[in-house]
Design a protein around this motif. Structure first.
Motif, short mmCIF file in Angstrom:
data_model
loop_
_atom_site.label_atom_id
_atom_site.label_comp_id
_atom_site.label_asym_id
_atom_site.label_seq_id
_atom_site.Cartn_x
_atom_site.Cartn_y
_atom_site.Cartn_z
N TYR A 164 0.84 -1.21 0.00
CA TYR A 164 0.00 0.00 0.00
C TYR A 164 0.87 1.26 0.00
O TYR A 164 0.61 2.20 -0.76
N ASN A 168 -9.00 -13.45 -9.16
CA ASN A 168 -9.73 -12.33 -8.57
C ASN A 168 -10.03 -11.24 -9.61
O ASN A 168 -10.24 -10.07 -9.26
N ASP A 208 -13.27 -9.30 -9.02
CA ASP A 208 -13.15 -8.39 -7.86
C ASP A 208 -12.40 -7.12 -8.26
O ASP A 208 -12.75 -6.02 -7.82
N ILE A 209 -11.37 -7.29 -9.09
CA ILE A 209 -10.60 -6.12 -9.53
C ILE A 209 -11.47 -5.21 -10.39
O ILE A 209 -11.49 -3.98 -10.20
N THR A 243 -13.83 -3.26 -8.30
CA THR A 243 -13.14 -2.18 -7.59
C THR A 243 -12.85 -1.01 -8.51
O THR A 243 -12.88 0.16 -8.09
N THR A 261 -4.16 0.28 -8.52
CA THR A 261 -5.13 -0.62 -7.89
C THR A 261 -4.98 -2.04 -8.42
O THR A 261 -5.03 -3.01 -7.66
N MET A 306 -3.92 -5.15 -5.99
CA MET A 306 -4.82 -6.27 -5.73
C MET A 306 -4.22 -7.61 -6.18
O MET A 306 -4.51 -8.65 -5.60
N ALA A 351 -2.52 -10.80 -3.56
CA ALA A 351 -3.31 -12.02 -3.74
C ALA A 351 -2.46 -13.25 -3.54
O ALA A 351 -1.24 -13.23 -3.78
#
Length: 630
Positions: free
Chosen positions: A512, A589, A592-593, A596, A614, A618, A622
């Motif tokens: 992050y 995923n 999900d990405i 988002t 992002t 992500m 993972a």
């Protein structure tokens, strides 16, 4: 799995990380032809971790570098070691060199023939940015976690010594394990770390006994291991069905005699104008520098170790302090004749012969084969895989043949126990490899073209850094087993020893900070001026380093940003990033990405960067990125 996915997965094993250009190159020419080119490539003299470290510390002409900066700002009397803040070549200068070389290989940053103001050398040369020795570099890093020295010791005082030791791993990575282990045994860094430097034969009257530390570890960790092995790495059993130890305490005592009579070549202090205290007298170190170190002299032992010993020259021998008697251990599998003193040759003959016999011992091939497989490919290799690799080891340890077998065997064979498919791999990536892979995937760079990471922040986040393990047993044990499904399946997962409540969360925080906090790893190209007492190492203040915009690291996201201008390109963006980081063009995923990303506005230049960040974030947090599997 298409050719790009196969290439990406392979490069995760064979290198410290690959960018998109390299993945396409391997996909186009084929895995095995590319590997053959890597294994046949020769080193150039300038491709040296020591040279890069030396350039950063003292400049190519020995008149610049951080040493000159420190001297100019503080004056030598304030930093020459007479006080409490000697400006020695600390571990950070090796780290800076290691990261610089690691992140440049294959990087699209390009060469730069400008002369660097700190190093006095050209900023970026061809051999630094080419891709010819990526496998060699990966194997050297793997060997550094087998033949361990660490800056979690007095070695932190000598970046150049550690760089010279790492050069041994780099030089011999595709050569002879016997030659590598011989050089390692005589390197002063290993001598200091495992305490056989200045080792003396037994003298009962003076209560002197040979140091047993290195004798123990060269058997337990570097060659034959603790238990007798079959050629496939399985344990031999005695009549009662119990494991059979390879050696006992008597063997350690006997082998300790071999490593007596070795010493450093000379005193060499970084600041010869400094005065040191010898028996209450102030003695200028210039009067001691470059003298031969005698095992029996009356100089205090404190001046026979770092920082006063030349750490770049192999240790030498003194037969008068070596046990010249005949030696026999390992139930007669290792024997040495009685020798006569011969100007140090008797000592060196004992050491070289003992190392050669240990390497040739039938236990060493499967022991080292399995360790390298665990480092490069899978945590739980099948017995057939271990046996195939061990068969290539030979009597001297042919590392080129071993590495070729390790990396090509999975292309057509089952490699992990308990899995039926060809090439199936199960391995948690070490934190260091996740870091190198991500930074190399996106061609990290800075405006200064000095990729001099100090590594302290990376180590704080991940509990791992090259040549910085907590003990000689490395960051994690090869037989570590976490509780749960892995334990129930009777498997091991070495890297999980580093995966705990702290590091699992700090890794996510690190990702992050890197991607959204504008805080990629810290780079130092300056010192901290006007501080009393002087700060003896490169600038470590995070705020100051991150404010230095020309030195600050950046990810090259130019290609990814092109795919962030339209929502219809989001799947292509995800596919590209996933290929780079997981070896799959369609991550599990993905939906999900996409969910988002839905609120983002791709027409906004600012939000285009958020979109790319992002996606990377992500995927980077993972399981598919964290675990290497096929």
């Amino acid at each position: 799995m298409n050719s790009r996915e196969k290439a990406s997965r392979f490069l995760m094993q064979a290198t410290l990380g690959a960018n998109y250009r390299l993945i396409e190159e391997v996909a186009n020419i084929g895995i095995e032809p590319w590997l053959d080119n890597q294994l046949d490539n020769k080193l150039v003299n300038e491709d040296s971790f020591l040279q890069t470290t030396r350039n950063i510390w003292r400049g190519k002409e020995s008149t610049a570098g951080f040493k000159q900066l420190l001297t100019q700002h503080y004056g030598e009397p304030n930093i020459n070691g007479e006080g409490n803040n000697p400006a020695l070549p600390y571990k950070y200068y090796f780290r800076m060199a290691w990261w610089h070389k690691t992140l440049l290989k294959g990087n699209s940053i390009g060469t730069d023939n400008q002369r660097d103001g700190i190093t006095q050398a050209i900023k970026l040369s061809d051999f630094e940015t080419d891709t010819s020795n990526l496998v060699r570099h990966r194997v050297a890093q793997a060997l550094s976690e087998i033949l361990v020295i660490s800056d979690n010791s007095v070695l932190e005082l000598d970046a150049e010594g550690m760089a010279d030791f790492y050069d041994l791993l780099y030089k011999h990575a595709l050569g002879s394990y016997k030659d590598l282990l011989t050089d390692v045994s005589l390197h002063p860094c290993m001598g200091v770390y495992l305490t056989h430097i200045n080792n003396r034969k037994e003298d009962v009257a003076k209560r002197i006994h040979p140091d047993e530390n290195y004798a123990r570890e060269i058997m337990q960790l570097f060659t034959i291991g603790l238990f007798e092995l079959n050629s496939d790495g399985s344990h031999k059993k005695d009549a009662a069905g119990k494991d059979m130890p390879t050696y006992d305490n008597d063997d350690i005592k006997e082998l300790a005699k071999v490593f007596t009579g070795i010493k450093a070549q000379q005193y060499l202090y970084e600041w010869p104008n400094a005065n040191i205290d010898v028996d209450g007298f102030k003695v200028p170190f210039a009067s001691i520098n470059r003298q031969t170190v005698e095992l029996g002299d009356d100089v205090s032992k404190v001046f026979k170790i770092l920082p006063y010993v030349d750490m770049l020259k192999p240790m030498i021998a003194d037969d008068s302090f070596h046990d010249l008697s005949a030696k026999s251990l390992l139930k007669g599998k290792l024997t040495l004749p009685a020798r006569s003193a011969s100007g140090g040759q008797a000592t060196l003959s004992d050491i070289k012969s003992a190392v050669a016999q240990l390497v040739a011992n039938p236990n060493t091939a499967p022991f080292i084969a399995k360790k390298l497989i665990q480092q490069l490919v899978t945590s739980n290799p099948t017995p057939q895989y271990v046996q195939a690799v061990a068969a290539k080891f030979g009597s001297e340890g042919d590392l080129k043949a071993v590495v070729r077998e390790i990396l090509t065997y999975p292309l057509s064979n089952k490699v992990t126990i308990g899995n039926g498919s060809i090439g199936n791999i199960e391995k948690l990536k070490s934190p260091l490899l996740r870091v190198t892979q991500l930074l190399r995937a996106f061609n990290v760079y800075n405006d200064e073209k000095r990729l001099w990471l100090i590594g302290e922040d990376i180590k704080a986040y991940t509990s791992q850094h090259t040549l910085s393990s907590p003990t000689v047993f490395n960051f994690y044990k090869p037989d570590f087993v976490p509780h749960g499904k892995i334990e129930d399946a009777n498997k091991v997962a070495p890297e999980f020893e580093l995966y705990n409540a702290h590091t699992s969360i700090s890794y996510v925080n690190m990702m992050y900070d890197w991607l959204f906090g504008d805080a990629l790893p810290l780079v130092s190209t300056q010192i901290k001026p006007h501080q009393t007492p002087p700060h003896p190492v490169p600038e470590l203040d995070a705020d100051i380093l991150l404010a230095n915009t020309r030195s600050k690291l950046k990810l090259n996201l130019s290609e990814e940003l092109k795919l962030a201008t339209k929502k219809s390109d989001y799947p292509a963006l995800i596919s590209r990033v996933s290929l780079l980081l997981t070896g799959k063009e369609t991550p599990s995923n993905q939906q999900d990405i996409l969910t988002t990303l839905a609120p983002y506005d791709p027409s906004s230049t600012t939000q285009q960067l958020w979109i790319v960040q992002t996606v990377i974030f992500m995927i980077a947090i993972a399981p598919e990125f964290t675990v290497l599997e096929v």
